[in-house]
Each structure stands twice: as structure tokens, then as C-alpha cells.
Design an enzyme around this catalytic site. Sequence first.
Site, PDB file in Angstrom:
ATOM      1  N   HIS A   1      -5.164  -9.926  10.689  1.00 44.66           N
ATOM      2  CA  HIS A   1      -4.418  -9.525  11.882  1.00 44.66           C
ATOM      3  C   HIS A   1      -4.589  -8.033  12.170  1.00 44.66           C
ATOM      4  O   HIS A   1      -4.665  -7.222  11.251  1.00 44.66           O
ATOM      5  CB  HIS A   1      -2.926  -9.831  11.706  1.00 44.66           C
ATOM      6  CG  HIS A   1      -2.625 -11.292  11.679  1.00 44.66           C
ATOM      7  ND1 HIS A   1      -2.355 -12.007  12.823  1.00 44.66           N
ATOM      8  CD2 HIS A   1      -2.545 -12.170  10.655  1.00 44.66           C
ATOM      9  CE1 HIS A   1      -2.112 -13.270  12.500  1.00 44.66           C
ATOM     10  NE2 HIS A   1      -2.231 -13.392  11.186  1.00 44.66           N
TER      11      HIS A   1
ATOM     12  N   ASN B   1      -2.375 -12.445  20.662  1.00 46.64           N
ATOM     13  CA  ASN B   1      -3.344 -13.460  20.243  1.00 46.64           C
ATOM     14  C   ASN B   1      -4.414 -12.750  19.411  1.00 46.64           C
ATOM     15  O   ASN B   1      -4.509 -11.528  19.449  1.00 46.64           O
ATOM     16  CB  ASN B   1      -3.965 -14.183  21.450  1.00 46.64           C
ATOM     17  CG  ASN B   1      -4.956 -13.331  22.203  1.00 46.64           C
ATOM     18  OD1 ASN B   1      -4.664 -12.189  22.552  1.00 46.64           O
ATOM     19  ND2 ASN B   1      -6.130 -13.870  22.472  1.00 46.64           N
TER      20      ASN B   1
END
Length: 164
Positions: free
Chosen positions: A25, A14
Site C-alpha cells: 500500500h 484504490n
Amino acid sequence: MVADGLKVLFCGINPGLMTAATGHHFARPGNRFWPALHRSGFTPRLLKPSEQRELLSYGLGITNVVARPTARADELTAEEYREGGRLLALKVARWRPRWLAVVGVTAYRAAFDDRTARVGPQQRVIGGTRVWVLPNPSGLNAHWTLETMAEEFARLRQAAEDSA
């Protein structure tokens, strides 16, 4: 960060708080995802998290099991993992990557209710997509060094090339 027909769709657990703040990310300093990706031969140079869109040009993408940002993955509930696994399977069926690479064996076990899973290729296939579990690149995962992590990423890269 997905597109149709990717070679590999990497799937983190997550978003961490740094990823949520930046939109990139694996953005936390000390996370070894980007160095492992490069050392394994997936990318010709070490990419910065802010350059994540470049992955698409290499046939790679990134998503997460759970969308909710947290400071630590252990803040997620079992239900969030299960629902995330269900939604991830739908995403994979829609986008049809050759390989789904779940980054973190604990996340994979929780999302797909597979308590015996180990790092490496899995028996599970989603549509025509094979599944590989990679070690969690967090700096907190001391069981894996950058070198051993890059070796596992390279095993996946070779499998993805062999299945082309």
C-alpha cells in the site's frame, strides 16, 4: 491488511499501479502516507511500504475503497465509489476497528454520498466505528504539506488513544 478490533483501519482510494505491482500500500515514491504516519506518532520509526505487515502490531490496518488498480483515482467511476463504500461498510462492521480513516476527502464524499464532508472526524458511525477523513497523501495534493498532514494524522491518533 485487516484484523479484528484494530485501533485504526486506514482506507486508501484504490491501489495505484505501483501498489498493484508490489502488493504494498502507498508504494509510489513521493506518496506521503508512511512519513505522515510516522511523524504523527502512529509508528515509532518510518516504515517502508514493504514493511506494511508491521502495522498490525500497532493495532493499525489498511484497505481501499475500490479494489481496481488505476494510474489515477479519477479513472474510477461514481458507481465504483458507491459500491466500494457499501463493501467498506460491510468490512468495517465485520472487523470492528475503533476508527475508520478514509484517506482522501473526495473519495469519502463519493463512496458515502456526503458532499459536505471535510477533513476531520465525521458524524457517520458504522456499527460502533467512528469515521475520520484524512487528507490524500499523494504528492499531487499540494494543498497539504507533509507537516500539516502529519498534524491531522496526529489528531486522529490522539482521538484513537482517547477512545481506548
